[in-house]
Design an enzyme around this catalytic site. Structure first.
Site, PDB file in Angstrom:
ATOM      1  N   CYS A 116       0.722  -1.363  -0.107  1.00 22.73           N
ATOM      2  CA  CYS A 116      -0.071  -0.062   0.004  1.00 22.73           C
ATOM      3  C   CYS A 116       0.949   1.098   0.038  1.00 22.73           C
ATOM      4  CB  CYS A 116      -0.993  -0.183   1.323  1.00 22.73           C
ATOM      5  SG  CYS A 116      -2.210  -1.029   1.145  1.00 22.73           S
ATOM      6  N   ARG A 121       7.736   5.079   2.962  1.00 18.69           N
ATOM      7  CA  ARG A 121       8.129   3.449   3.509  1.00 18.69           C
ATOM      8  C   ARG A 121       9.586   3.104   3.207  1.00 18.69           C
ATOM      9  NH1 ARG A 121       2.822  -0.317   2.952  1.00 18.69           N
ATOM     10  NH2 ARG A 121       3.506  -1.167   4.959  1.00 18.69           N
TER      11      ARG A 121
HETATM   12  C1  UD1 Z   1       3.375  -3.426   8.785  1.00 19.29           C
HETATM   13  C2  UD1 Z   1       1.995  -4.145   8.447  1.00 19.29           C
HETATM   14  C3  UD1 Z   1       1.269  -2.810   8.037  1.00 19.29           C
HETATM   15  C4  UD1 Z   1       1.013  -1.886   9.070  1.00 19.29           C
HETATM   16  C5  UD1 Z   1       2.572  -1.718   9.796  1.00 19.29           C
HETATM   17  C6  UD1 Z   1       2.441  -0.837  11.170  1.00 19.29           C
HETATM   18  C7  UD1 Z   1       2.670  -6.283   7.298  1.00 19.29           C
HETATM   19  C8  UD1 Z   1       2.682  -6.773   5.945  1.00 19.29           C
HETATM   20  N1  UD1 Z   1       2.326  -4.754   7.162  1.00 19.29           N
HETATM   21  O1  UD1 Z   1       3.949  -2.826   7.751  1.00 19.29           O
HETATM   22  O2  UD1 Z   1      -0.096  -3.278   7.762  1.00 19.29           O
HETATM   23  O3  UD1 Z   1       0.316  -0.858   9.142  1.00 19.29           O
HETATM   24  O4  UD1 Z   1       3.297  -2.763  10.108  1.00 19.29           O
HETATM   25  O5  UD1 Z   1       1.876  -1.445  12.178  1.00 19.29           O
HETATM   26  O6  UD1 Z   1       2.775  -6.742   8.294  1.00 19.29           O
HETATM   27  N2  UD1 Z   1      10.019   2.624   8.533  1.00 19.29           N
HETATM   28  C9  UD1 Z   1      11.255   3.366   8.338  1.00 19.29           C
HETATM   29  N3  UD1 Z   1      12.569   2.716   7.874  1.00 19.29           N
HETATM   30  C10 UD1 Z   1      12.258   1.321   7.523  1.00 19.29           C
HETATM   31  C11 UD1 Z   1      10.903   0.783   8.182  1.00 19.29           C
HETATM   32  C12 UD1 Z   1      10.074   1.313   8.517  1.00 19.29           C
HETATM   33  O7  UD1 Z   1      11.365   4.591   8.351  1.00 19.29           O
HETATM   34  O8  UD1 Z   1      13.360   0.800   7.505  1.00 19.29           O
HETATM   35  C13 UD1 Z   1       8.862   3.599   9.033  1.00 19.29           C
HETATM   36  C14 UD1 Z   1       7.767   3.402   7.898  1.00 19.29           C
HETATM   37  O9  UD1 Z   1       7.903   4.241   6.910  1.00 19.29           O
HETATM   38  C15 UD1 Z   1       6.564   3.891   9.012  1.00 19.29           C
HETATM   39  C16 UD1 Z   1       6.913   3.375  10.192  1.00 19.29           C
HETATM   40  O10 UD1 Z   1       8.309   3.185  10.344  1.00 19.29           O
HETATM   41  O11 UD1 Z   1       6.322   5.144   8.756  1.00 19.29           O
HETATM   42  C17 UD1 Z   1       6.313   1.861  10.656  1.00 19.29           C
HETATM   43  O12 UD1 Z   1       6.449   0.857   9.565  1.00 19.29           O
HETATM   44  P1  UD1 Z   1       6.784  -0.577   9.815  1.00 19.29           P
HETATM   45  O13 UD1 Z   1       6.488  -0.869  11.470  1.00 19.29           O
HETATM   46  O14 UD1 Z   1       8.106  -1.244   9.198  1.00 19.29           O
HETATM   47  O15 UD1 Z   1       5.581  -1.139   8.996  1.00 19.29           O
HETATM   48  P2  UD1 Z   1       5.604  -2.359   7.928  1.00 19.29           P
HETATM   49  O16 UD1 Z   1       6.354  -3.520   8.627  1.00 19.29           O
HETATM   50  O17 UD1 Z   1       5.995  -1.996   6.642  1.00 19.29           O
END
Ligand code: UD1
Length: 414
Positions: A116, A121
């Protein structure tokens, strides 16, 4: 499912059994690539993201066979390390193959993931974490080329990213010694992944806390039942809160939904909690306390859009503050088209409750945004048409049929 036509304005009543969790099963599928052997996943949801994940694994040489909601996985032979870019580009969770393949094969060539559109991200936390374990990471256009077995050590995550925690747990399976992840995400889906890995012979402790420790050990396949989907449960609760009526959900863990349940209760819904079931009776709604999303155990960002839809007709002003993703109010224009009064400013939205909503035509933007449009349409008078409804197929099994089971008037146009 291309277009969903909903005639709203009537209360819903019924019972639904909650499906297996999308966000739990996708990491489990990646984990299966890290585990040499045959595994069986019980209670898998019949959703598009799972089918794409299986196709990705098959492209790596694994075998995936579905029988009902059971998935038989065979990863006995060493997998290829270069997932198909077209398939990987359809899923955010494809990036978890990075950790899984590094852990098993000591190398991975991973195309940039999809999923999404909720903001930038980035993957910096995943990649810095792997580098802290000695993995060599090279970015080449749309590819991440990673080499080297992770070494023992401690990774400190400055933010509890769910995906980064899962990726590091999977990479740590093949490390030269124990790996500690500090500042880890505490979501129930992390605990589910740890339970599967432990059933496969790994030694993972602390999952569900901010410090997860993985001690590598010989791995083998295992049988595991997927956690119930707390986001699917939240969606049905919000749908009935929006439309009015009564709902009983079975096969879920109410405790994992506490912030969502508290908001619904503050808004005037009556809830009855049982160990693995939940009943809701919706009446006239009033604005609850501000809804502030955050990492678990705070209010889940994935439930923010459906909850906003549920509260469009709640008397008073409801404040929504989105702290997890920077672009997670993409459903707001569609809700406004139905007559909702919503002020938007950056990561804050204020809903001014309105007495009536009316049907409208709108295009789905993302999975949970589409769910929010459906919830609002169920509480709106007249017909709504939601185009690009395929977003819903990514995370909800038999969506239209399950709505109909609650008495909703729903039509699908191919
Ligand atoms: C997972 C879930 C998604 C949910 C999210 C938060 C899956 C497949 N998806 O997504 O449905 O909304 O957790 O509960 O399980 N971030 C960074 N750098 C990184 C990684 C993340 O800045 O390397 C930021 C992201 O942009 C976002 C925040 O951290 O703003 C949370 O992301 P993250 O917890 O990693 O979510 P996902 O694993 O992508």
């Amino acid at each position: 499912m291309e277009t969903l036509c909903i005639t709203g304005g009537q209360p819903l009543h019924g019972t639904l059994a909650v499906q297996g969790s999308k966000n739990a099963v996708l990491p489990l599928l990646a984990a299966a690539a890290a585990v040499p052997g045959r595994s069986v996943l019980l209670g898998c949801p019949s959703i598009r993201d799972l089918r794409v994940s299986c196709a990705l694994l098959e492209g790596l040489g694994l075998s995936c066979r579905a029988a009902g909601d059971t998935l038989f996985l065979d990863a006995a032979a060493p997998p290829r390390t270069d997932p198909d870019p077209a398939l990987a580009g359809q899923l955010r969770s494809s990036v978890l193959l990075l950790g899984a393949l590094l852990g098993r094969c000591g190398q991975a060539e991973i195309p940039l993931p999809g999923g999404c559109v909720l903001g930038a991200r980035p993957l910096d936390l995943h990649l810095k974490g792997l580098e802290a374990l000695g993995v060599e990471v090279r970015r080449e256009d749309c590819l991440l080329r990673c080499r080297g077995r992770p070494r023992a050590g401690t990774v400190r995550l400055p933010y509890p990213s769910v995906g980064a925690t899962e990726n590091l747990m999977l990479a740590a399976l093949g490390a030269s010694g124990p790996v500690r992840i500090c500042g880890a995400a505490r979501e129930p889906e992390i605990r589910d992944l740890a339970a599967f890995l432990n059933a496969c012979g790994a030694r993972v402790t602390g999952a569900g806390s901010a410090c997860v420790r993985i001690t590598p050990a010989p791995l083998h396949g295992a049988v595991h039942r997927v956690l119930p989907d707390r986001m699917e449960a939240a969606t049905w609760l919000c749908a009935v809160a929006a439309a009015g009526g009564t709902l009983r959900l079975t096969g879920l863990c109410p405790a994992q939904l506490e912030p969502v349940l508290r908001t619904l209760e503050q808004a005037g819904c009556e809830l009855t909690r049982e160990p693995a079931a939940l009943s809701l009776r919706a009446g006239a709604l009033q604005a609850p306390e501000p809804v502030v999303t955050g990492p678990y155990p705070a209010f889940p960002t994935d439930a923010q859009a459906p909850m906003m839809a549920a509260l469009l007709r709640a008397q008073g002003r409801t404040l929504f503050s989105e702290t997890v993703f920077e672009d997670r109010f993409r459903h707001v224009p569609a809700l406004r088209a139905m007559g909702a009064q919503i002020e938007l400013s950056g990561r804050r939205a204020v809903v001014h409750g309105t007495a009536k909503l009316h049907g409208a035509e709108m295009a789905a933007t993302d999975l949970r945004g589409a769910a929010a449009m459906v919830c609002a349409a169920l509480g709106a008078e007249g017909e709504s048409r939601i185009t690009q409804a395929w977003h819903l197929d990514r995370g909800y099994a038999d969506f239209a049929a399950r709505l109909r089971a609650l008495g909703a008037e729903v039509r699908v146009e191919a």
